[in-house]
Design an enzyme around this catalytic site. Structure first.
Site, PDB file in Angstrom:
ATOM      1  CG  HIS A  36      -2.261   0.564   0.961  1.00 15.16           C
ATOM      2  ND1 HIS A  36      -2.167   1.432   2.431  1.00 15.16           N
ATOM      3  CD2 HIS A  36      -3.399   0.798   0.401  1.00 15.16           C
ATOM      4  CE1 HIS A  36      -3.484   2.643   2.159  1.00 15.16           C
ATOM      5  NE2 HIS A  36      -3.734   2.144   0.699  1.00 15.16           N
ATOM      6  CG  ASP A  68      19.420  10.498 -10.456  1.00 16.65           C
ATOM      7  OD1 ASP A  68      19.533   9.511 -11.214  1.00 16.65           O
ATOM      8  OD2 ASP A  68      19.447  11.307 -11.657  1.00 16.65           O
ATOM      9  CG  HIS A  73      -6.547   8.499  -0.025  1.00 14.51           C
ATOM     10  ND1 HIS A  73      -5.566   9.060  -0.454  1.00 14.51           N
ATOM     11  CD2 HIS A  73      -6.961   7.212  -0.191  1.00 14.51           C
ATOM     12  CE1 HIS A  73      -4.862   7.081  -0.548  1.00 14.51           C
ATOM     13  NE2 HIS A  73      -5.644   6.392  -0.654  1.00 14.51           N
TER      14      HIS A  73
END
Length: 418
Positions: free
Chosen positions: A128, A135, A326
């Site tokens: 999840h 780099d 969320h």
């Protein structure tokens, strides 16, 4: 001192003495940039990918088939075309089998799927996490999937999804890369390879001491000189760091003296975390929870079952309904905060692979704190009197939903959920 106060003090001392950190470390000298929308996050991520010269790694639960995801995919393809080593991990359930996978293969992008089936060799576990590293210079961690801010399973949201991610530059980037490399090898080998001795080797007592010293300086009004801003990358898995993210929360909440602000879409923590919030409120800490709704009906009915003990202790609760909440974020005493992928439920805390970043004394905590407070103010507050006066049928339905959820999670986590 009353008996209740003595118990609270004893609990606080136990928190101070326990080794709540797992295999993660705090480092200084990191630059942090906070994102509160997918649009800004994707723009920054694409710019870093386009500037990459050696390595790009990306791990996500959802890689959607929409314009936002196609833009990220195009950047990955451009990087591979100029000789950059690009590796991508997606989850077998969170991400469908997409046509772009064939494009990646043809372009030389390496792609591995974590647990391709609902029940695979890793059981019910999902990855999840939402991670990227470029780099060995920049890394990303948060709750933002590679998906349009307005899309929720094909339904257009009225406002952008409420979510967060961070860009990191500094020593912590190496820890993100180590976590990705371990996951990459795990998918190939089917188990968790042993990490290098210095990869994620934290001294938990030093971390606790650092947080306590910072808190004392904060109480004297000297927050910005309390110590050097530090960052820890905290990944949970089912081998070494089973309780790493939960323990990070427990340490911070146990040390809170003024304020605990917490926002999470799926609020179904185990008893330890619930008790920590209750004890914090009982010792006078301003504890505020912003809880998401209207994604999974069973949670909409089950979560309110937990409100009674929290409200009685003085915890303030608000349900966010403006759009999909969320974000998985928290701020404690304005000097500790976390941003990541971990929900406060059984799946995230006990079963799934997750990743959070913990920030101590970073300026971005002010921005994060303001966002949580604004969300709390714009949410529907849960009034204790109205809550207690709910019809018996509603209370019974909430009890049934909670008990059903708890039994299912006990089964899926093989008794790990409490």
């Amino acid at each position: 001192m009353s008996g209740g106060q003595r118990r609270l003090a004893h609990f606080g001392q136990k928190l101070l003495g326990r080794r709540y950190g797992s295999r993660y470390r705090f480092t200084t000298g990191n630059d942090v940039r906070l994102f509160s929308s997918g649009d800004a996050y994707f723009a920054a991520l694409i710019a870093r990918i386009d500037a990459a010269s050696r390595i790009v790694t990306l791990e996500t639960y959802i890689f959607a088939d929409d314009a936002a995801a196609h833009a990220v995919s195009a950047a990955l393809l451009r990087a591979a075309a100029r000789g950059v080593h690009v590796r991508v991990i997606t989850d077998g359930i969170g991400t469908a089998r997409l046509p772009i996978f064939d494009e990646w293969l043809a372009a030389g992008i390496e792609h591995r799927i974590y647990n391709p089936h609902l029940f695979g060799r890793f059981g019910f576990s999902r990855t999840h996490r939402k991670l990227a590293a470029i780099d060995d210079t920049y890394a990303y961690c948060g709750g933002i999937n590679i998906v349009d801010d307005y899309d929720q399973n094909g339904v257009r949201l009225p406002h952008p999804r409420w979510d967060f991610a961070v860009e990191l530059c500094g020593p912590v980037v190496a820890d993100v890369r180590v976590a990705f490399d371990l996951q990459w090898r795990r998918i190939r080998l089917g188990h968790r390879p042993k990490p290098a001795p210095d990869a994620q080797n934290a001294n938990a007592e030093a971390v606790t001491d650092q947080f306590v010293r910072a808190r004392r300086r904060v109480r004297s009004g000297d927050m910005r000189t309390a110590g050097d801003p530090s960052v820890a990358f905290v990944a949970r898995d089912n081998i070494v760091n089973r309780r790493a993210i939960e323990k990070a929360y427990l340490t911070a909440i146990g040390q809170a003296r003024g304020e605990v602000l917490l926002a999470n879409p799926y609020f179904m923590p185990g008893r330890k975390l619930r008790r920590a919030l209750i004890f914090a409120a009982q010792r006078g800490v301003d504890v505020r929870l912003v809880i998401g709704r209207k994604e999974f009906p069973i949670l909409d009915y089950a979560v309110p079952f937990l409100y009674r003990s929290l409200l009685r202790a003085g915890v303030k609760i608000a349900e966010y309904e403006r759009t999909m909440l969320h974000g998985k974020v928290a701020v404690v005493d304005s000097n500790w905060g976390t941003v990541g992928s971990s929900n406060l439920d059984a799946l995230s805390l006990v079963l799934n692979n997750e990743a959070n970043v913990v920030l101590v004394l970073h300026r971005e905590l002010d921005q994060l704190r303001g966002a949580i407070l604004a969300a709390f103010a714009g949410s529907r507050a849960i009034d204790a009197a109205h809550y207690e006066a709910r019809p018996l049928s509603e209370q019974f339905l909430s009890w049934i939903a909670y008990q059903s959820y708890r039994a299912l999670m006990k089964l899926l986590t093989v008794g790990g959920y409490d």
